[in-house]
Write an enzyme that holds these catalytic residues in place. Structure first.
Site, PDB file in Angstrom:
ATOM      1  N   MET A  75      71.244 -74.563  50.503  1.00 18.66           N
ATOM      2  CA  MET A  75      70.830 -73.729  49.381  1.00 18.66           C
ATOM      3  C   MET A  75      71.707 -72.482  49.282  1.00 18.66           C
ATOM      4  O   MET A  75      72.075 -72.049  48.188  1.00 18.66           O
ATOM      5  CB  MET A  75      69.350 -73.340  49.529  1.00 18.66           C
ATOM      6  CG  MET A  75      68.786 -72.611  48.333  1.00 18.66           C
ATOM      7  SD  MET A  75      68.910 -73.571  46.809  1.00 18.66           S
ATOM      8  CE  MET A  75      67.331 -74.418  46.774  1.00 18.66           C
ATOM      9  N   GLU A  89      57.476 -68.424  70.880  1.00 21.81           N
ATOM     10  CA  GLU A  89      56.205 -67.960  70.311  1.00 21.81           C
ATOM     11  C   GLU A  89      56.171 -68.070  68.781  1.00 21.81           C
ATOM     12  O   GLU A  89      55.105 -68.226  68.193  1.00 21.81           O
ATOM     13  CB  GLU A  89      55.909 -66.523  70.730  1.00 21.81           C
ATOM     14  CG  GLU A  89      55.524 -66.362  72.198  1.00 21.81           C
ATOM     15  CD  GLU A  89      56.723 -66.180  73.110  1.00 21.81           C
ATOM     16  OE1 GLU A  89      57.860 -66.430  72.662  1.00 21.81           O
ATOM     17  OE2 GLU A  89      56.528 -65.789  74.275  1.00 21.81           O
ATOM     18  N   LYS A 111      45.796 -55.473  79.341  1.00 26.08           N
ATOM     19  CA  LYS A 111      45.607 -56.352  80.489  1.00 26.08           C
ATOM     20  C   LYS A 111      44.368 -55.976  81.292  1.00 26.08           C
ATOM     21  O   LYS A 111      43.611 -56.848  81.732  1.00 26.08           O
ATOM     22  CB  LYS A 111      46.855 -56.278  81.382  1.00 26.08           C
ATOM     23  CG  LYS A 111      46.868 -57.305  82.498  1.00 26.08           C
ATOM     24  CD  LYS A 111      48.191 -57.278  83.264  1.00 26.08           C
ATOM     25  CE  LYS A 111      48.199 -58.380  84.317  1.00 26.08           C
ATOM     26  NZ  LYS A 111      49.473 -58.401  85.062  1.00 26.08           N
ATOM     27  N   PHE A 122      57.178 -51.930  81.226  1.00 27.93           N
ATOM     28  CA  PHE A 122      57.832 -53.236  81.152  1.00 27.93           C
ATOM     29  C   PHE A 122      57.090 -54.128  80.160  1.00 27.93           C
ATOM     30  O   PHE A 122      55.878 -54.247  80.213  1.00 27.93           O
ATOM     31  CB  PHE A 122      57.870 -53.888  82.540  1.00 27.93           C
ATOM     32  CG  PHE A 122      58.472 -55.271  82.505  1.00 27.93           C
ATOM     33  CD1 PHE A 122      59.811 -55.449  82.173  1.00 27.93           C
ATOM     34  CD2 PHE A 122      57.697 -56.380  82.783  1.00 27.93           C
ATOM     35  CE1 PHE A 122      60.355 -56.720  82.112  1.00 27.93           C
ATOM     36  CE2 PHE A 122      58.241 -57.653  82.733  1.00 27.93           C
ATOM     37  CZ  PHE A 122      59.569 -57.819  82.399  1.00 27.93           C
ATOM     38  N   GLN A 123      57.826 -54.710  79.263  1.00 25.60           N
ATOM     39  CA  GLN A 123      57.295 -55.606  78.224  1.00 25.60           C
ATOM     40  C   GLN A 123      56.238 -54.934  77.354  1.00 25.60           C
ATOM     41  O   GLN A 123      55.309 -55.579  76.893  1.00 25.60           O
ATOM     42  CB  GLN A 123      56.756 -56.907  78.822  1.00 25.60           C
ATOM     43  CG  GLN A 123      57.886 -57.796  79.349  1.00 25.60           C
ATOM     44  CD  GLN A 123      57.460 -59.232  79.619  1.00 25.60           C
ATOM     45  OE1 GLN A 123      56.313 -59.486  79.959  1.00 25.60           O
ATOM     46  NE2 GLN A 123      58.388 -60.160  79.491  1.00 25.60           N
TER      47      GLN A 123
END
Lengths: 190, 597
Positions: free
Chosen positions: B496, B69, B181, B131-132
């Protein structure tokens, strides 16, 4: 120096956390913060006391104004204002000192709002130094519990809203001259 | 010029139509002109994905499946930087949304307009550690211009419209919409002709003409004026007007990293990039000018160095849209607040024709002290990165009539790109400036290439940064063999960081040596043609091969390991306190003639 700021904001969920999150992220020092309803429904009003220098306060104001939910910010530090805070103080008492405490509270125009055999709750509303000084006195008797708000504030004697005027402009006007363009833009401009 | 008002008050009111929340998302995007969204589905965003399919079938919206993502945000970012339009990315709740954060922060720091849509657990599970579930509005707030949690489908259409409005108007930024949702499944009334009413949102502050006049007077009086121009010039599309200003009053121009190409770098008045890895003369000019005209930039520490010794001698004029940037790091003498597309054209007629011979002569002498020509004037017997970048510039200039878009990662190669590639157009370089996000190049290049399928797009990355997001090579293939060219400046180190360890930590190379896979074999696994380059004479043919090959191409440049970026202003030092390249220079065998590259 301590600065008093007022911010108006849309009463949306999470607006308090947006404001406090921004203050934390930008490393600004808030002495106190009060939120409440206003005369307009859906608009909340926050009174901040911020400790810092002028440049920091300038940033606080500008960063507050960047928040989408914040509709207006005013720096009233240099204006004549009414600022009040409130404290509830539970003082330990006994038969000997009870009347002495009551007298003191009366002098400060406080109120006794609850009395128990060995303690009482004192309520005081007033300017910060008055609240400080009563707390100081009462501490001689033993304060077992205390809660204190920060100040809420309002500018004196003006009905017209003079939003978004920087403190530099107020100072210029106090000195009897018009603000320069640079001053007008100093804390966000008009 | 950006649209100043998204409202169309004269139209007859739109008749609301019943629609599911999930569909409203896509319907609003079509109304906003969104053609491509970058995303990754998951449980909490599934209802919306289900309702996307008719829009995909009708060719209205194209969904690009990313492999992580973070890269959805970077791709939307690359798209937005290349086009100036709002980029869109989509993710599910919890890990999907938290993965977005780095990409969103990258865009927000560089003022890139993005709308991010995330799924959230159903409203009845909010706050239960379902969940999530994660507090996406809380997590994302510090890296967003604004964000929303939608718990009622009735609010959704207005929120969608506000989100695009806020992302686009004023100083662009990121707006995230977290949609539960059940809201996606619920049916509500959709219309989109709202008047935007955001009293606290002031994207285009009123311009004070007095202050514009003051600025013009100061510029007219200046004997040693200098423009320090940044990303804001590109966002306001004021490149031409800037050129007009500096040509009329003969003002040299230094740019920030994101301001590269604001005026053509081959222009005699261009001094290139200033700051930490800017040329000595660019920083010297900043420290010697009498009027510093800062335009659309925010005095980042990488450009100012030590603040209390930055341009102390100069009167500073600050043209800036975002009021909060004025006085944040540097307090200007003349703050010109407002849209540059308004203030600059308003000021131009007040600017007098001037010549600054003495000042320019002085600068010309300083320009002989150049770290870049210093190295360009040596013949190459080892493969060093500046040579590769210089050849990239030659080769892309020859390969395409339109200037190539270069998308860099972050680190040494990014600075070399700025130094050795001559940017003659604004927006030629897309790079993560403010946040400095490694892994940006490949996904952002995908976004830019999809925005301009016919333009030549090069992703330039180090071996370290490339391995942060190389999984997106799959997207190149899945999206029909996007013709992105990839150059990996492979020096076996996090270059760097290694340079800092060499200069400031006595060469203790902790955690910086990088083991890499064989990038050519890796590309082969993704069915992308690729080449190794190990010698200087192979560079030009490799670029030619890449340009001649249709579709993607990857070149693994195995460059000399310990090459540093010079000059360098040490962090916290004044910009005229430089660390210079030790002599003899990196190259051997000075030929004494201007080389062909």
């Amino acid at each position: 120096m301590k600065y008093t700021l007022i911010a108006w904001m849309r009463d949306k969920p999470g607006v308090l956390s947006r404001v406090s999150g921004m203050m934390r992220r930008r490393n600004f020092n808030i002495d106190s913060l009060q939120v409440g309803h206003t005369e307009s429904p859906g608009i909340s009003r926050m009174t901040f006391v911020v400790d810092g220098n002028e440049r920091m306060v300038d940033q606080v104001i500008k960063q507050l104004r960047k928040l989408v939910d914040v509709t207006r910010v005013e720096d009233i530090s240099e204006q004549p204002i009414v600022a009040r805070e409130m404290a509830l103080i539970r003082v330990s008492t006994n038969a000997d000192n009870r009347s002495e405490i009551v007298q003191m509270v009366n002098i400060y125009r406080g109120e006794i709002v609850d009395v128990a055999m060995d303690s009482m709750i004192v309520q005081i509303v007033g300017a910060q130094d008055r609240v400080d000084s009563l707390i100081d006195l009462l501490s001689n008797f033993g304060i077992s519990e205390m809660v204190r708000t920060g100040p809420v504030a309002m500018a004196r004697g003006r009905t017209e809203r003079t939003a978004r005027r920087s403190s530099a402009v107020w100072r210029a006007q106090a000195n009897g001259r018009d603000a320069t363009a640079t001053e007008r833009f100093k804390t966000g401009g008009v | 010029m950006p649209k100043k008002n998204g409202n169309q008050p004269d139209r007859a009111p739109e008749t609301p139509v019943p629609m599911k929340g999930g569909q409203m998302i896509w319907e609003a995007m079509v109304r906003e002109g969104v053609r491509v969204v970058y995303g990754h589905p998951g449980g909490a965003i599934l209802p919306a994905y289900d309702l996307l399919s008719p829009y995909e079938k009708e060719g209205k919206i194209h969904h690009v499946l990313v492999r992580h993502e973070q890269c959805a945000a970077h791709m939307a970012d690359g798209w937005a930087r290349a086009t100036g339009e709002v980029g869109v990315c989509v993710a599910t709740s919890g890990p999907g949304a938290t993965n977005l954060i780095t990409g969103l922060a990258t865009a927000q720091m560089d003022s890139v307009p993005i709308v991010a849509v995330t799924g959230q657990v159903p409203t009845n599970l909010l706050g239960t550690d379902a969940f999530q579930e994660s507090d996406v509005v809380g997590v994302s707030a510090p890296v967003c211009k604004h964000n929303y949690l939608v718990t009622d489908v009735a609010d959704l259409p207005l929120i969608l419209k506000e989100a695009f409005h806020i992302a686009r108007e004023g100083r662009p930024g990121v707006v995230l919409i977290d949609i539960c949702k059940d809201v996606q499944n619920a049916t509500g009334e959709f219309r989109y002709d709202f008047e935007i009413d955001l009293p606290g949102f002031e994207p285009w502050p009123n311009v004070d003409m007095d202050i514009v006049r003051t600025a013009a007077e100061l510029i007219n009086k200046a004997e040693r004026p200098l423009v320090l121009s940044g990303h804001g010039v590109q966002l306001a599309r004021m490149g031409r007007e800037l050129l007009e200003l500096v040509e009329r009053a003969e003002i040299p121009v230094v740019t920030t990293l994101l301001g590269t190409g604001n005026i053509p770098e081959s222009h005699p008045l261009s001094l290139g990039m200033g700051g930490m890895h800017g040329e000595a003369y660019a920083n010297r000019a900043v420290q010697a000018c009498d009027v510093l005209i800062a335009m659309g930039m925010r005095f980042d520490d990488r450009i100012t160095g030590r603040l209390d010794s930055f341009a102390k001698q100069a009167k500073i004029i600050h043209f800036e849209l975002d009021r909060a940037e004025v006085g944040k790091n540097v307090v200007p003498d003349v703050p010109v607040i407002g849209d540059l597309a308004e203030t600059l054209p308003a000021m131009l007629p007040m600017i007098e024709e001037r010549r600054h011979q003495i000042w320019l002569q002085e600068l010309k002498e300083w320009e002989t002290d150049s770290a870049q020509t210093d190295i360009i004037n040596y013949e190459v017997d080892e493969l060093i990165p500046p040579y590769v970048i210089r050849q990239l510039w030659h080769s892309t200039s020859n390969a395409s009539s339109e200037p190539a878009i270069i998308v860099t990662d972050v680190g040494q190669h990014q600075m070399w790109e700025c130094q050795y590639f001559t940017h003659d157009q604004p927006g030629q370089l897309l790079t993560s400036g403010g946040l400095g996000t490694m892994g940006f190049a490949l996904p952002a290049a995908i976004g830019a290439q999809m925005a301009f399928p016919d333009r030549l797009v090069w992703a330039v990355a180090g071996d370290g940064g490339f391995q942060m997001t190389l999984q997106e090579l799959a997207v190149i293939k899945q999206e029909g063999n996007l013709p992105i060219k990839i150059a990996i400046i492979n020096n076996g180190f996090l270059g760097m960081v290694r340079q800092w360890q060499q200069l400031f930590y006595e060469k203790r190379y902790t955690g910086t040596p990088v083991w890499s896979p064989d990038f050519v074999q890796l590309a082969a696994a993704y069915q992308i043609p690729a080449l190794h380059v190990t010698k200087p004479e192979e560079v030009v043919p490799a670029f030619e091969k890449a340009h001649a090959t249709p579709g993607p191409f990857l070149i693994d440049f195995r460059v000399k390991e310990e090459v540093n970026v010079y000059p360098m202003v040490a962090p916290g030092a004044a910009v005229d306190q430089l660390i210079r390249r030790p002599k003899p220079a990196v190259m051997q065998g000075y030929s004494g003639v201007q080389p062909s590259w």
